[in-house]
Design an enzyme around this catalytic site. Structure first.
Site, PDB file in Angstrom:
ATOM      1  N   GLY A  12       0.880  -1.245   0.065  1.00  0.00           N
ATOM      2  CA  GLY A  12       0.105  -0.001   0.004  1.00  0.00           C
ATOM      3  C   GLY A  12       0.871   1.367   0.035  1.00  0.00           C
ATOM      4  N   GLY A 134       4.788   7.402  14.568  1.00  0.00           N
ATOM      5  CA  GLY A 134       5.063   8.993  14.371  1.00  0.00           C
ATOM      6  C   GLY A 134       4.434   9.633  13.361  1.00  0.00           C
ATOM      7  N   SER A 136       4.088  10.863   9.870  1.00  0.00           N
ATOM      8  CA  SER A 136       4.921  10.350   8.673  1.00  0.00           C
ATOM      9  C   SER A 136       3.813   9.897   7.509  1.00  0.00           C
ATOM     10  CB  SER A 136       5.729   9.268   9.146  1.00  0.00           C
ATOM     11  OG  SER A 136       5.026   8.120   9.587  1.00  0.00           O
ATOM     12  N   LYS A 189      -4.864   7.977  17.576  1.00  0.00           N
ATOM     13  CA  LYS A 189      -5.061   9.227  16.893  1.00  0.00           C
ATOM     14  C   LYS A 189      -5.641   9.047  15.674  1.00  0.00           C
ATOM     15  CE  LYS A 189      -2.191   8.080  13.449  1.00  0.00           C
ATOM     16  NZ  LYS A 189      -2.494   7.956  12.008  1.00  0.00           N
ATOM     17  N   ARG A 253      -6.159  10.162   5.591  1.00  0.00           N
ATOM     18  CA  ARG A 253      -7.424   9.501   5.340  1.00  0.00           C
ATOM     19  C   ARG A 253      -8.417   9.505   6.496  1.00  0.00           C
ATOM     20  NH1 ARG A 253      -3.531   5.207   3.280  1.00  0.00           N
ATOM     21  NH2 ARG A 253      -3.214   5.335   5.398  1.00  0.00           N
ATOM     22  N   GLU A 279      -7.968   3.472   9.094  1.00  0.00           N
ATOM     23  CA  GLU A 279      -7.639   2.353  10.494  1.00  0.00           C
ATOM     24  C   GLU A 279      -8.803   2.859  11.514  1.00  0.00           C
ATOM     25  OE1 GLU A 279      -6.184  -0.346  10.745  1.00  0.00           O
ATOM     26  OE2 GLU A 279      -4.343  -0.406  10.108  1.00  0.00           O
TER      27      GLU A 279
HETATM   28  N1  LIG Z   1      -0.191   5.956   4.587  1.00  0.00           N
HETATM   29  C1  LIG Z   1       0.441   6.449   5.652  1.00  0.00           C
HETATM   30  O1  LIG Z   1       0.844   7.728   5.501  1.00  0.00           O
HETATM   31  C2  LIG Z   1       0.663   5.676   6.797  1.00  0.00           C
HETATM   32  C3  LIG Z   1       0.050   4.641   7.058  1.00  0.00           C
HETATM   33  N2  LIG Z   1       0.449   3.879   8.151  1.00  0.00           N
HETATM   34  C4  LIG Z   1      -0.355   2.724   8.474  1.00  0.00           C
HETATM   35  O2  LIG Z   1       0.371   1.551   7.705  1.00  0.00           O
HETATM   36  C5  LIG Z   1      -0.486   0.633   7.410  1.00  0.00           C
HETATM   37  C6  LIG Z   1      -0.677   0.464   6.091  1.00  0.00           C
HETATM   38  O3  LIG Z   1      -1.559   1.652   5.499  1.00  0.00           O
HETATM   39  P1  LIG Z   1      -1.356   2.115   3.845  1.00  0.00           P
HETATM   40  O4  LIG Z   1      -0.259   1.479   3.261  1.00  0.00           O
HETATM   41  O5  LIG Z   1      -1.325   3.602   4.115  1.00  0.00           O
HETATM   42  O6  LIG Z   1      -2.807   1.739   3.545  1.00  0.00           O
HETATM   43  P2  LIG Z   1      -3.406   1.698   1.863  1.00  0.00           P
HETATM   44  O7  LIG Z   1      -4.741   1.676   1.977  1.00  0.00           O
HETATM   45  O8  LIG Z   1      -2.501   2.541   1.062  1.00  0.00           O
HETATM   46  O9  LIG Z   1      -2.800   0.199   1.587  1.00  0.00           O
HETATM   47  C7  LIG Z   1      -3.172  -1.026   2.048  1.00  0.00           C
HETATM   48  C8  LIG Z   1      -2.576  -2.180   1.375  1.00  0.00           C
HETATM   49  O10 LIG Z   1      -2.886  -3.483   2.085  1.00  0.00           O
HETATM   50  C9  LIG Z   1      -3.225  -4.479   1.175  1.00  0.00           C
HETATM   51  N3  LIG Z   1      -3.986  -5.410   1.962  1.00  0.00           N
HETATM   52  C10 LIG Z   1      -4.951  -5.302   2.282  1.00  0.00           C
HETATM   53  N4  LIG Z   1      -5.485  -6.586   3.069  1.00  0.00           N
HETATM   54  C11 LIG Z   1      -4.380  -7.426   2.834  1.00  0.00           C
HETATM   55  C12 LIG Z   1      -4.193  -8.666   3.388  1.00  0.00           C
HETATM   56  N5  LIG Z   1      -5.170  -9.422   3.976  1.00  0.00           N
HETATM   57  N6  LIG Z   1      -3.027  -9.145   2.986  1.00  0.00           N
HETATM   58  C13 LIG Z   1      -2.154  -8.537   2.372  1.00  0.00           C
HETATM   59  N7  LIG Z   1      -2.162  -7.222   2.097  1.00  0.00           N
HETATM   60  C14 LIG Z   1      -3.258  -6.686   2.284  1.00  0.00           C
HETATM   61  C15 LIG Z   1      -3.904  -3.670   0.407  1.00  0.00           C
HETATM   62  O11 LIG Z   1      -4.046  -4.385  -0.908  1.00  0.00           O
HETATM   63  C16 LIG Z   1      -3.188  -2.360   0.056  1.00  0.00           C
HETATM   64  O12 LIG Z   1      -2.137  -2.727  -0.841  1.00  0.00           O
HETATM   65  C17 LIG Z   1      -1.931   1.337   8.318  1.00  0.00           C
HETATM   66  O13 LIG Z   1      -2.071   0.594   9.595  1.00  0.00           O
HETATM   67  C18 LIG Z   1      -1.640   2.661   8.473  1.00  0.00           C
HETATM   68  O14 LIG Z   1      -2.430   3.032   9.667  1.00  0.00           O
HETATM   69  C19 LIG Z   1       1.351   4.707   9.306  1.00  0.00           C
HETATM   70  C20 LIG Z   1       1.909   5.655   8.783  1.00  0.00           C
HETATM   71  C21 LIG Z   1       1.665   6.628   7.586  1.00  0.00           C
HETATM   72  O1  LIG Z   2      -0.354   7.531  10.226  1.00  0.00           O
HETATM   73  C1  LIG Z   2      -0.390   8.480   9.330  1.00  0.00           C
HETATM   74  C2  LIG Z   2       0.806   9.354   9.360  1.00  0.00           C
HETATM   75  O2  LIG Z   2       1.479   9.307  10.353  1.00  0.00           O
HETATM   76  C3  LIG Z   2      -1.583   8.243   8.317  1.00  0.00           C
HETATM   77  O3  LIG Z   2      -2.435   8.616   8.690  1.00  0.00           O
HETATM   78  P1  LIG Z   2      -3.810   8.219   7.991  1.00  0.00           P
HETATM   79  O4  LIG Z   2      -4.028   6.993   7.897  1.00  0.00           O
HETATM   80  O5  LIG Z   2      -5.122   9.070   8.708  1.00  0.00           O
HETATM   81  O6  LIG Z   2      -3.670   9.013   6.634  1.00  0.00           O
END
Ligand SMILES: NC(=O)C1=CN([C@@H]2O[C@H](COP(=O)(O)OP(=O)(O)OC[C@H]3O[C@@H](n4cnc5c(N)ncnc54)[C@H](O)[C@@H]3O)[C@@H](O)[C@H]2O)C=CC1
Ligand SMILES: O=C(CO)COP(=O)(O)O
EC number: 1.1.1.94
Length: 329
Positions: A12, A134, A136, A189, A253, A279
């Site tokens: 993702g 944090g 990011s 958060k 998001r 989330e």
């Molecule tokens: N995007 C950001 O800026 C940040 C995200 N996070 C955290 O990182 C985690 C991932 O978030 P993102 O990458 O942003 O989400 P995203 O929505 O961009 O992507 C999620 C990914 O997970 C995959 N996925 C869903 N179910 C799955 C499964 N059962 N097995 C394998 N892959 C699966 C989806 O296909 C997708 O590629 C979340 O917990 C989020 O809170 C933390 C800090 C920053």
């Molecule tokens: O955790 C994040 C930045 O630190 C991303 O937040 P969102 O999942 O709300 O986009």
């Protein structure tokens, strides 16, 4: 630079951004995605058109759909899937890695456990764990914009080796051993960012948002302390840092989802419009479960959870919070 092989599990936006960062600083990165079509697209385009379309992959970043190969070849395994998929990924790992790190923010929806507890159950309580959290946003990290993160671990040697991988030019990494606090901050958060979005979506002002952030931080700290966290964590990057980031900036998001709810868009339509993981929508009920279990008062999270369960409207959330009996700060 000591080049390492790193497997990032989850393609993702956040997994991809960290993969780009690590490859840019010289490591060999395998980016695993569970959807073979998406992996084929990333391989063809040498980019992730679905999540970070305008950033080319460095030479040393290879997308892969072969889970076992990623684990087999990695010196370090970093999980980057949403919290609802975390347990599934842990259970898929056949060969025990030398340690695990994860980027996921949230609580396991099945067991209501912290993700570190799931990892301990599978690999043992002394198994090296590291949590990267944090303020990011993925896009900013992928563009190498200045960022500071918290790295929590139960093993100081392992922690320093992960810091060495990540800490570079525009990414500063701060260390802590408070795994509980960092995880509680990361889960709550997101719920509060939905709340701030709702408030702004309803047309309320800066006063309401500042109140939600401040009183939300107090809720976060109350639950964290009840679970064994340390107070200073809540004033650090994983706490107030990420809370302010996601509650105030429209890259979040969770915040954008809340904005749509405040504008009377239905929960399903709002989630579809965001088109990525929200989330806080899932974690609100986990947070309230833990609050009840530990007899901790969390009125803001409870009201947001009631709204997400379809029990009350956005306006009622605010009315219910404002009509609570006066109390001491
Ligand atoms: N995007 C950001 O800026 C940040 C995200 N996070 C955290 O990182 C985690 C991932 O978030 P993102 O990458 O942003 O989400 P995203 O929505 O961009 O992507 C999620 C990914 O997970 C995959 N996925 C869903 N179910 C799955 C499964 N059962 N097995 C394998 N892959 C699966 C989806 O296909 C997708 O590629 C979340 O917990 C989020 O809170 C933390 C800090 C920053
Ligand atoms: O955790 C994040 C930045 O630190 C991303 O937040 P969102 O999942 O709300 O986009």
């Amino acid at each position: 630079m000591n080049q390492k092989n790193i497997a990032i599990l989850g393609a993702g936006s956040w997994g991809t951004a960290v993969a780009i960062h690590l490859a840019k600083v010289g490591h060999r990165v395998l980016l695993w995605g569970h959807d073979p079509q998406h992996v084929a697209l990333m391989t063809e385009k040498k980019a992730n058109p679905r999540y970070l379309p305008d950033i080319d992959f460095p030479e040393t970043l290879e997308p892969s759909a072969d889970f076992d190969r990623c684990i087999e070849e990695a010196h370090y395994v970093i999980i980057a899937v949403p919290s609802h998929a975390f347990a599934e990924i842990i259970n898929k790992i056949k060969k025990t890695p030398q340690g695990l790190a994860w980027l996921t923010k949230g609580i396991d929806p099945q067991s209501h456990q912290l993700l570190s507890d799931l990892v301990s159950q599978t690999f043992g309580s002394t198994f090296p764990k590291a949590i990267i959290s944090g303020p990011s946003f993925a896009k900013e990290v992928a563009h190498f914009l200045p960022t500071a993160v918290t790295l929590a671990s139960n093993d100081s040697e392992y922690q320093k080796s992960i810091r060495e991988l990540l800490h570079h030019d525009n990414l500063r990494v701060y260390l802590t051993d408070d795994l509980i606090g960092v995880q509680i901050c990361g889960a709550i958060k997101n719920v509060l960012a939905i709340g701030c979005g709702i408030s702004d979506g309803l047309g309320y002002g800066a006063n309401a948002k500042a109140a939600l952030i401040t009183r939300g931080l107090a809720e976060m700290e109350r639950l964290g302390l009840a679970l064994g966290a340390r107070a200073e964590t809540f004033l650090g990057l994983a706490g107030v840092g990420d809370l302010v980031l996601t509650c105030t900036d429209d890259q979040s998001r969770n915040r954008r989802f809340g904005l749509l709810l405040g504008q009377n868009i239905s929960i399903n339509d709002a989630e579809q419009q965001i088109g990525q993981v929200v989330e806080g929508k899932y974690n609100a009920s986990q947070v309230c479960f833990l609050a009840k279990q530990h007899h901790v008062e969390m009125p803001i999270c409870e009201q947001i959870n009631a709204l997400l369960q379809g029990k009350i409207s956005p306006k009622q959330v605010v009315q219910n919070l404002m009509s609570r009996p006066p109390k001491e700060e």
